[in-house]
Design a protein around this motif. Structure first.
Motif, PDB file in Angstrom:
ATOM      1  N   PHE A   1      34.296  80.426  30.979  1.00  0.00           N
ATOM      2  CA  PHE A   1      34.268  79.514  32.308  1.00  0.00           C
ATOM      3  C   PHE A   1      35.509  79.244  32.805  1.00  0.00           C
ATOM      4  O   PHE A   1      35.781  79.280  34.135  1.00  0.00           O
ATOM      5  N   HIS A   2      36.587  79.111  32.261  1.00  0.00           N
ATOM      6  CA  HIS A   2      37.825  78.804  32.989  1.00  0.00           C
ATOM      7  C   HIS A   2      38.278  80.041  33.805  1.00  0.00           C
ATOM      8  O   HIS A   2      38.839  80.212  34.762  1.00  0.00           O
ATOM      9  N   GLU A   3      38.194  81.309  33.089  1.00  0.00           N
ATOM     10  CA  GLU A   3      38.525  82.533  33.530  1.00  0.00           C
ATOM     11  C   GLU A   3      37.499  82.736  35.148  1.00  0.00           C
ATOM     12  O   GLU A   3      37.884  83.304  36.009  1.00  0.00           O
ATOM     13  N   MET A   4      36.284  82.363  34.972  1.00  0.00           N
ATOM     14  CA  MET A   4      35.513  82.433  36.132  1.00  0.00           C
ATOM     15  C   MET A   4      35.891  81.449  37.394  1.00  0.00           C
ATOM     16  O   MET A   4      35.768  82.161  38.419  1.00  0.00           O
ATOM     17  N   LEU A   5      36.332  80.358  37.114  1.00  0.00           N
ATOM     18  CA  LEU A   5      36.864  79.660  37.952  1.00  0.00           C
ATOM     19  C   LEU A   5      38.264  80.086  38.550  1.00  0.00           C
ATOM     20  O   LEU A   5      38.508  80.237  39.525  1.00  0.00           O
ATOM     21  N   SER A   6      38.979  80.940  37.829  1.00  0.00           N
ATOM     22  CA  SER A   6      40.159  81.547  38.257  1.00  0.00           C
ATOM     23  C   SER A   6      39.985  82.729  39.051  1.00  0.00           C
ATOM     24  O   SER A   6      40.786  83.093  39.966  1.00  0.00           O
ATOM     25  N   CYS A   7      38.943  83.348  38.705  1.00  0.00           N
ATOM     26  CA  CYS A   7      38.427  84.340  39.627  1.00  0.00           C
ATOM     27  C   CYS A   7      37.954  84.032  41.055  1.00  0.00           C
ATOM     28  O   CYS A   7      37.465  84.896  41.923  1.00  0.00           O
ATOM     29  N   GLY A   8      37.683  82.899  41.564  1.00  0.00           N
ATOM     30  CA  GLY A   8      37.085  82.322  42.605  1.00  0.00           C
ATOM     31  C   GLY A   8      35.519  82.521  42.672  1.00  0.00           C
ATOM     32  O   GLY A   8      34.995  82.195  43.701  1.00  0.00           O
ATOM     33  N   VAL A   9      34.823  82.663  41.543  1.00  0.00           N
ATOM     34  CA  VAL A   9      33.455  82.659  41.231  1.00  0.00           C
ATOM     35  C   VAL A   9      33.276  81.168  41.036  1.00  0.00           C
ATOM     36  O   VAL A   9      33.074  80.580  40.155  1.00  0.00           O
ATOM     37  N   ASN A  10      32.273  80.648  41.990  1.00  0.00           N
ATOM     38  CA  ASN A  10      31.535  79.298  41.754  1.00  0.00           C
ATOM     39  C   ASN A  10      30.509  79.451  40.854  1.00  0.00           C
ATOM     40  O   ASN A  10      29.314  80.074  41.224  1.00  0.00           O
ATOM     41  N   PRO A  11      30.173  78.236  40.071  1.00  0.00           N
ATOM     42  CA  PRO A  11      29.091  78.390  38.968  1.00  0.00           C
ATOM     43  C   PRO A  11      27.686  77.941  39.773  1.00  0.00           C
ATOM     44  O   PRO A  11      28.083  77.034  40.715  1.00  0.00           O
ATOM     45  N   ASN A  12      26.566  78.314  39.137  1.00  0.00           N
ATOM     46  CA  ASN A  12      25.546  77.783  39.564  1.00  0.00           C
ATOM     47  C   ASN A  12      24.968  76.732  38.451  1.00  0.00           C
ATOM     48  O   ASN A  12      25.596  76.580  37.473  1.00  0.00           O
ATOM     49  N   GLU A  13      23.818  76.300  38.901  1.00  0.00           N
ATOM     50  CA  GLU A  13      23.146  75.008  37.982  1.00  0.00           C
ATOM     51  C   GLU A  13      23.042  75.740  36.535  1.00  0.00           C
ATOM     52  O   GLU A  13      23.051  74.947  35.472  1.00  0.00           O
ATOM     53  N   ILE A  14      22.743  76.978  36.523  1.00  0.00           N
ATOM     54  CA  ILE A  14      22.129  77.655  35.157  1.00  0.00           C
ATOM     55  C   ILE A  14      23.707  77.840  34.449  1.00  0.00           C
ATOM     56  O   ILE A  14      23.508  77.533  33.162  1.00  0.00           O
ATOM     57  N   THR A  15      24.693  78.263  35.120  1.00  0.00           N
ATOM     58  CA  THR A  15      25.906  78.318  34.442  1.00  0.00           C
ATOM     59  C   THR A  15      26.299  76.958  33.828  1.00  0.00           C
ATOM     60  O   THR A  15      26.960  76.949  32.937  1.00  0.00           O
ATOM     61  N   LEU A  16      26.380  76.044  34.757  1.00  0.00           N
ATOM     62  CA  LEU A  16      26.756  74.783  34.410  1.00  0.00           C
ATOM     63  C   LEU A  16      25.914  74.094  32.997  1.00  0.00           C
ATOM     64  O   LEU A  16      26.564  73.442  32.255  1.00  0.00           O
ATOM     65  N   VAL A  17      24.450  74.459  32.987  1.00  0.00           N
ATOM     66  CA  VAL A  17      23.993  73.904  31.722  1.00  0.00           C
ATOM     67  C   VAL A  17      24.323  74.639  30.476  1.00  0.00           C
ATOM     68  O   VAL A  17      24.657  73.929  29.460  1.00  0.00           O
ATOM     69  N   SER A  18      24.708  75.954  30.683  1.00  0.00           N
ATOM     70  CA  SER A  18      25.414  76.526  29.516  1.00  0.00           C
ATOM     71  C   SER A  18      26.918  75.827  29.146  1.00  0.00           C
ATOM     72  O   SER A  18      26.863  75.833  27.927  1.00  0.00           O
ATOM     73  N   VAL A  19      27.659  75.614  30.290  1.00  0.00           N
ATOM     74  CA  VAL A  19      28.950  74.957  29.838  1.00  0.00           C
ATOM     75  C   VAL A  19      28.763  73.967  29.327  1.00  0.00           C
ATOM     76  O   VAL A  19      29.590  73.356  28.311  1.00  0.00           O
ATOM     77  N   ILE A  20      27.917  72.830  29.787  1.00  0.00           N
ATOM     78  CA  ILE A  20      27.811  71.531  29.071  1.00  0.00           C
ATOM     79  C   ILE A  20      27.468  71.738  27.698  1.00  0.00           C
ATOM     80  O   ILE A  20      27.706  70.924  26.696  1.00  0.00           O
TER      81      ILE A  20
END
Length: 788
Positions: free
Chosen positions: A234-253
């Motif tokens: 997830f940290h790398e995703m943000l570093s690449c400039g890719v914005n998470p969607n709601e499905i991503t955030l559910v998994s991150v939580i």
């Protein structure tokens, strides 16, 4: 670290949620043409479906004709699941024939080389579940050069959907150019299969990035309980400039909850609120209920549920989990019964909670009720109920559930297979466990660890060691399996050696590791190693754990350092009944009779209910201190608390009576509960008969001891000693001759010394020690020095 030079692809098209109303457009949507009209348009170009040389159309007409063929195939795919098609020249049963006819015509007319026609042929065959025709059409696409990136992606997805991961991987590896879609499909499939290393390898190879790609990787790590790795992605995703969607955030939580990063999880919730994703996404709100629950705030979780205007089955399941976390399993069951809709996750949550709380019988009963309710078990359900069967050692139910996993094609799943391995090992069926392990096409570390623990549980440490050496990739759980195996099988020196090897390998020990290591230190009376482990515990910040604190207190007590034992005990932030019992036993073993009695009274005053192990420690202490009246008092108290005495409790009572010289009462007690008596009870009585030289009761006790355990040398040795103490040397010699005649040998005494971190063990009449000659030379020298 991944390179930050990933290019962000264009965002995916906006999708409508299932069941949502389509957005109104300025122009009315055109009704799709029926298949019959499209077929007529084919004939208008004077092409014949049944064969014959086609007329040569203009390029524009050919393109229009290809579009018409693609439209026919698209409509056939759309109508595949319908009970009837649009106007009614063609019924659903004849639609596959239309697809076959169009395919044949496309081959004859050269339309098969058109990318759109080729792609729609694949989707049409897939829609009608004609896998063989689909595969042939794809090979035609490849040979004609019409295979597009969509065709490859589609076929990879179809193989994955069918569970044929091997074919999907072969096709993926042979793709001329891989897209982020195929990478996402393969990563998701490998993670669900438990092949984490292969998924990580593809993740590192992928030069592209997208929201679904990162989300698949994060969700896969969460599924395999590698929460810190998920947060790293997830940290790398943000570093690449890719914005998470709601499905991503559910998994991150979920990853934050699993890793215990609750502050980070609340930050993710704040990010979702800032992005206006929280209010409109039910999944995020459900995740917040679970987050509050794992933070230890069940009241906030309940308020969150009550404030939700819309709820789904996940919301109700989260509420069920709130009650289960509070220990109110009856309340959780009431929530399940009142749910407007139940699914396998709801049932699985309650089954798992019962299994975790030790209610294994109820977990199996709930599983049976779930099947009666018409729910199809998932991987989590199977893992939990198999764990319950393992706890009960219920081979019959476990084998029945194994048959269900085979029927539902779940037996090859690594998580289900691991649970099956554990179940068969706990039921003493090692060949079945090994057979399941060998049958797995891909084995992850969990499977290896399960079998290592299974062999350790069955005292097969040689086999466990061989598996451990073959283990492709070790983690902390692997080291825990072998270390705890050594400790359980009283190979304490090997447990400490493995612990030092674990530290050298760079793996971080946890609570389970330290519990086994401290057990080894306690039994070896190795205070030096125990203090070293204590220092490591403080450094890693796990000293507040009730399990580690209890093990530390017990280690210091068994090593004779009562001051340190008491200091650890009183500094524990929380003390459960196990901690109190360990401290009471430590005081008792070191002869502090008054203190352990006072501590037991403090335990009662603190509102801690003593269990059968607590009373066993108290009775053991009373028997060794000769406190007959106290033992009688606590024995009656145990029965008043509703705890049924076990064989070991009766052994303590026999021992305390026998030590007090009340041999007849001790024998009467054993005879009154013949079915519950054990060999140790009669051995205790026989030992007391030896002290008091009571030949009659001693002979009866020895006879009963031999009946209960014919290979136990204690009866023969004690009876021989009793005869010798009474001056009956002939009878004593006969006992020794009898032992020799049936090949029984008294266990030799063992001593050990620690020098430079190495343990040297010595047995009486040692003949195999590698330094035997040096030892005896030193003994001769010491003897000469003492007698000179």
């Amino acid at each position: 670290m991944r390179a930050a030079a990933r290019t962000k692809p264009p965002g995916p098209p906006r999708r409508r949620a299932p069941g949502a109303q389509p957005v109104a457009e300025s122009k009315p949507a055109k009704a799709r043409p029926p298949v019959t009209l499209l077929l007529k348009s084919l004939r208008s170009f004077k092409f014949r479906l049944a064969g014959g040389p086609p007329l040569a159309p203009t390029p524009k007409a050919f393109k229009s004709y290809a579009e018409t063929c693609a439209s026919i195939l698209r409509l056939c795919s759309a109508d595949a699941a319908s009970s009837s098609s649009n106007p009614s020249t063609f019924s659903p049963s004849t639609l596959p024939l239309v697809v076959l006819s169009v395919h044949a015509h496309a081959l004859v007319s050269g339309l098969a080389a058109d990318g759109s026609v080729a792609s729609h042929l694949l989707t049409a065959y897939a829609a009608f579940a004609r896998a063989a025709d689909r595969d042939r059409a794809f090979l035609d696409c490849v040979s004609s050069g019409a295979a597009s990136s969509f065709s490859y992606d589609f076929m990879v997805r179809e193989y994955v959907k069918a569970g044929d991961i091997a074919s999907a991987r072969r096709l993926f590896d042979g793709m001329p150019e891989r897209s982020v879609v195929s990478y996402t499909t393969m990563v998701d499939a490998l993670m669900k299969r438990g092949a984490v290393r292969d998924a990580v390898e593809l993740y590192r190879q992928c030069p592209l990035c997208s929201v679904p790609f990162f989300t698949a990787m994060i969700a896969g790590f969460v599924l395999n309980e590698q929460y810190k790795d998920a947060l790293g992605v997830f940290h790398e995703m943000l570093s690449c400039g890719v914005n998470p969607n709601e499905i991503t955030l559910v998994s991150v939580i979920k990853a934050c909850i699993g890793a215990g990063e609750f502050d980070l999880a609340m930050s993710i919730v704040g990010l979702a609120m800032k992005s206006n994703l929280f209010e409109k996404n039910l999944g995020l709100r459900n995740s917040l209920i679970t987050l509050y629950l794992r933070k230890g705030e069940p009241g906030a979780a309940r308020r969150m549920f009550d404030e939700m205007e819309m709820r789904d089955v996940v919301s109700w399941t989260a509420l069920l989990d709130v009650y289960a976390e509070l220990g109110d399993l009856e309340g959780a069951r009431q929530v399940l019964d009142t749910m407007p809709e139940r699914n396998e996750v709801s049932w699985g949550t309650l089954i798992a909670r019962h299994e975790q709380k030790g209610n294994a019988k109820e977990a199996v009963s709930l599983y049976i009720q779930m099947l009666a309710d018409g729910c199809r078990p998932n991987i989590s359900c199977f893992s939990s109920v198999l764990g319950a069967c393992a706890s009960l050692q219920d081979l019959s139910s476990g084998a029945s559930i194994h048959a269900q996993t085979l029927k539902m094609a779940f037996s090859s799943n690594v998580f289900v297979s691991s649970a099956l391995i554990v179940m068969y090992c706990k039921c003493k069926q090692l060949p079945d466990a090994q057979r399941i392990f060998n049958s797995l096409p891909r084995k992850n570390t969990v499977c290896w660890n399960s079998l290592i623990s299974g062999y350790s549980y069955n005292a097969k440490m040689v086999e466990a060691e061989k598996l451990f050496t073959k283990l492709p990739a070790r983690n902390a759980a692997s080291w825990n399996s072998i270390i705890s195996g050594y400790a359980q099988n009283r190979q304490f020196v090997d447990a400490l050696k493995s612990f030092h090897a674990m530290l050298a390998s760079g793996h971080t020990p946890g609570e389970i590791t330290f519990s086994s290591v401290l057990l080894a230190c306690a039994n070896l009376c190795s205070l030096e190693n125990g203090k070293m482990a204590h220092a490591k515990i403080i450094k890693l910040g796990v000293e507040e754990s009730v399990f580690v604190g209890t093990a530390l207190s017990d280690m210091y007590a068994k090593s004779g350092d009562l001051d340190s034992s008491k200091r650890v005990f009183y500094e524990m932030p929380k003390r459960n009944d196990v901690a109190w019992t360990a401290m009471i036993q430590g005081l008792a073993e070191n002869g502090f009779a008054e203190e352990f009695i006072l501590l037991f009274e403090d335990m009662i005053s603190a509102g801690i209910t003593p269990n059968e192990h607590t009373f066993l420690a108290i009775l053991f202490a009373c028997s060794h201190r000769g406190l007959l009246e106290h033992a009688m008092h606590y024995f009656k108290m145990m029965q008043a608390c509703g705890i049924s005495p076990k064989a070991k409790h009766y052994t303590c009572m026999v021992d305390v009576l026998a030590r007090a010289g009340r041999l007849a009462e001790a024998e009467d007690l054993l005879l009154s509960l013949e079915s519950k008596s054990e060999a140790n009870s009669w051995a205790a009585l026989l030992s007391a008969c030896n002290i008091y030289r009571n030949k009659e009761i001693g002979e009866r006790a020895a006879k009963r001891l031999q009946e209960l355990d014919k290979d136990n040398t204690a009866g023969y040795v004690l009876l021989s000693n009793m005869y010798a103490s009474c001056g009956k040397w002939k009878d004593a010699a006969e006992m020794r001759i009898l032992m020799k005649g049936i090949n029984l040998k008294k266990d030799g005494g063992c001593s050990w010394v620690q020098t430079r971190g190495q343990y040297q063990a010595f047995f009486s009449w040692e003949t195999k020690h590698p330094l035997l000659l040096d030892v005896y030379e030193m003994l001769d020298l010491l003897t000469w020095e003492l007698t000179a």
